[in-house]
Design a protein around this motif. Structure first.
Motif, mmCIF file in Angstrom:
data_model
loop_
_atom_site.group_PDB
_atom_site.id
_atom_site.type_symbol
_atom_site.label_atom_id
_atom_site.label_comp_id
_atom_site.label_asym_id
_atom_site.label_seq_id
_atom_site.Cartn_x
_atom_site.Cartn_y
_atom_site.Cartn_z
ATOM 1 N N ILE A 114 -9.092 1.328 2.105
ATOM 2 C CA ILE A 114 -7.695 1.289 2.554
ATOM 3 C C ILE A 114 -6.769 1.590 1.377
ATOM 4 N N VAL A 115 -7.018 0.941 0.249
ATOM 5 C CA VAL A 115 -6.185 1.162 -0.936
ATOM 6 C C VAL A 115 -6.286 2.615 -1.395
ATOM 7 N N HIS A 116 -7.466 3.182 -1.343
ATOM 8 C CA HIS A 116 -7.645 4.582 -1.739
ATOM 9 C C HIS A 116 -6.845 5.518 -0.828
ATOM 10 N N ILE A 117 -6.893 5.306 0.464
ATOM 11 C CA ILE A 117 -6.110 6.142 1.391
ATOM 12 C C ILE A 117 -4.627 6.032 1.038
ATOM 13 N N ASP A 167 2.568 9.779 -8.100
ATOM 14 C CA ASP A 167 2.575 8.357 -7.790
ATOM 15 C C ASP A 167 1.262 8.036 -7.090
ATOM 16 N N GLY A 168 0.740 6.858 -7.333
ATOM 17 C CA GLY A 168 -0.435 6.446 -6.591
ATOM 18 C C GLY A 168 -1.618 6.054 -7.440
ATOM 19 N N PHE A 169 -1.473 6.085 -8.754
ATOM 20 C CA PHE A 169 -2.633 5.811 -9.600
ATOM 21 C C PHE A 169 -2.624 4.425 -10.235
ATOM 22 N N ASP A 170 -1.602 3.631 -9.939
ATOM 23 C CA ASP A 170 -1.558 2.301 -10.528
ATOM 24 C C ASP A 170 -2.670 1.417 -9.945
ATOM 25 N N GLU A 171 -3.037 0.406 -10.697
ATOM 26 C CA GLU A 171 -4.081 -0.524 -10.267
ATOM 27 C C GLU A 171 -3.532 -1.427 -9.159
ATOM 28 N N ARG A 229 0.257 8.516 -1.264
ATOM 29 C CA ARG A 229 1.397 8.459 -2.187
ATOM 30 C C ARG A 229 1.364 9.630 -3.154
ATOM 31 N N TYR A 230 0.184 9.949 -3.662
ATOM 32 C CA TYR A 230 0.054 11.067 -4.598
ATOM 33 C C TYR A 230 0.503 12.374 -3.947
ATOM 34 N N TRP A 231 -0.052 12.672 -2.763
ATOM 35 C CA TRP A 231 0.272 13.955 -2.127
ATOM 36 C C TRP A 231 1.727 14.015 -1.688
ATOM 37 N N LEU A 232 2.324 12.898 -1.327
ATOM 38 C CA LEU A 232 3.755 12.902 -1.022
ATOM 39 C C LEU A 232 4.550 13.265 -2.275
ATOM 40 N N SER A 233 4.147 12.740 -3.433
ATOM 41 C CA SER A 233 4.858 13.094 -4.669
ATOM 42 C C SER A 233 4.706 14.589 -4.964
ATOM 43 N N GLY A 286 0.933 -1.969 2.919
ATOM 44 C CA GLY A 286 1.239 -0.821 2.063
ATOM 45 C C GLY A 286 0.844 0.495 2.699
ATOM 46 N N LEU A 287 -0.348 0.541 3.293
ATOM 47 C CA LEU A 287 -0.807 1.786 3.915
ATOM 48 C C LEU A 287 0.080 2.170 5.096
ATOM 49 N N VAL A 288 0.389 1.227 5.950
ATOM 50 C CA VAL A 288 1.206 1.548 7.131
ATOM 51 C C VAL A 288 2.622 1.940 6.708
ATOM 52 N N GLU A 289 3.205 1.204 5.769
ATOM 53 C CA GLU A 289 4.554 1.548 5.310
ATOM 54 C C GLU A 289 4.572 2.925 4.652
ATOM 55 N N GLN A 290 3.554 3.217 3.851
ATOM 56 C CA GLN A 290 3.510 4.514 3.185
ATOM 57 C C GLN A 290 3.296 5.633 4.199
ATOM 58 N N SER A 291 2.500 5.385 5.216
ATOM 59 C CA SER A 291 2.294 6.375 6.280
ATOM 60 C C SER A 291 3.599 6.650 7.009
ATOM 61 N N ASP A 292 4.401 5.625 7.189
ATOM 62 C CA ASP A 292 5.709 5.765 7.824
ATOM 63 C C ASP A 292 6.644 6.595 6.944
ATOM 64 N N ILE A 293 6.652 6.323 5.649
ATOM 65 C CA ILE A 293 7.477 7.082 4.707
ATOM 66 C C ILE A 293 7.056 8.550 4.706
ATOM 67 N N LEU A 294 5.759 8.779 4.674
ATOM 68 C CA LEU A 294 5.238 10.148 4.685
ATOM 69 C C LEU A 294 5.639 10.877 5.969
ATOM 70 N N ALA A 295 5.471 10.219 7.114
ATOM 71 C CA ALA A 295 5.837 10.832 8.389
ATOM 72 C C ALA A 295 7.334 11.147 8.431
#
Length: 175
Positions: free
Chosen positions: A60-63, A80-84, A68-72, A95-104
């Motif tokens: 899940i964290v990897h997705i 963005d997307g490489f932090d621990e 985040r990386y591809w959106l940047s 985080g995944l659902v919110e980021q998916s919403d931002i991407l969409a």
């Protein structure tokens, strides 16, 4: 999360329509997967398993990080997307659902010209200069690939009730 009926203009080119619809699909599929995973014991979702990533949580964290990386890349901003990630399971879900919403939302706001525009990517691993719709497809296919891994890991952990998250199912029932 703003899962709402898709309002993509029908007058746009087929590739623009597909990218916008596919971004909505990605949000729906990730939210559907996360809602299913929330019904499972957290300790099992964090259990180490033999797979590409060592747990469902890690996948899940990897997705999330990859989206985040591809959106940047698409935004032409600093990667963005490489932090621990050291958060809890629910933090990863959210985080995944919110980021998916931002991407969409970002993809839906892109003009047809922006979707078809080329973006140069220079990274430590590769260099390419593709049209943005190819990067959008990359991130959507990547997420689909790992959702499938999660379903398979879940099956191996005894979960037999995985949700249907196919693109066609979304187009018929998910919107």
């Amino acid at each position: 999360m703003k899962q709402q009926e898709s309002t993509i203009e029908v007058s746009v080119s087929p590739i623009v329509y597909l990218m916008k619809n596919y971004a909505d699909y990605n949000l729906w599929a990730n939210a559907t997967l996360i809602n299913w995973l929330r019904t499972k014991p957290a300790d099992i979702l964090e259990k180490e398993v033999p797979s590409c990533f060592n747990s469902i949580k890690a996948t899940i964290v990897h997705i999330w990080k990859t989206q985040r990386y591809w959106l940047s890349v698409i935004k032409r901003s600093e990667p963005d997307g490489f932090d621990e990630f050291n958060g809890m399971l629910e933090d990863a879900f959210k985080g995944l659902v919110e980021q998916s919403d931002i991407l969409a939302d970002y993809v839906k706001e892109m003009t047809g010209e922006a979707i078809e525009e080329s973006t140069l990517v220079v990274s430590p691993w590769f260099q390419c200069d593709f049209q943005n719709f190819e990067y959008i497809m990359q991130v959507m296919n990547h997420s689909t690939y790992h959702r499938g891994q999660i379903i398979t890991i879940g099956r191996n952990l005894g979960f037999t009730d995985a949700p249907m998250t196919d693109y066609n199912f979304y187009n018929i029932h998910g919107r």
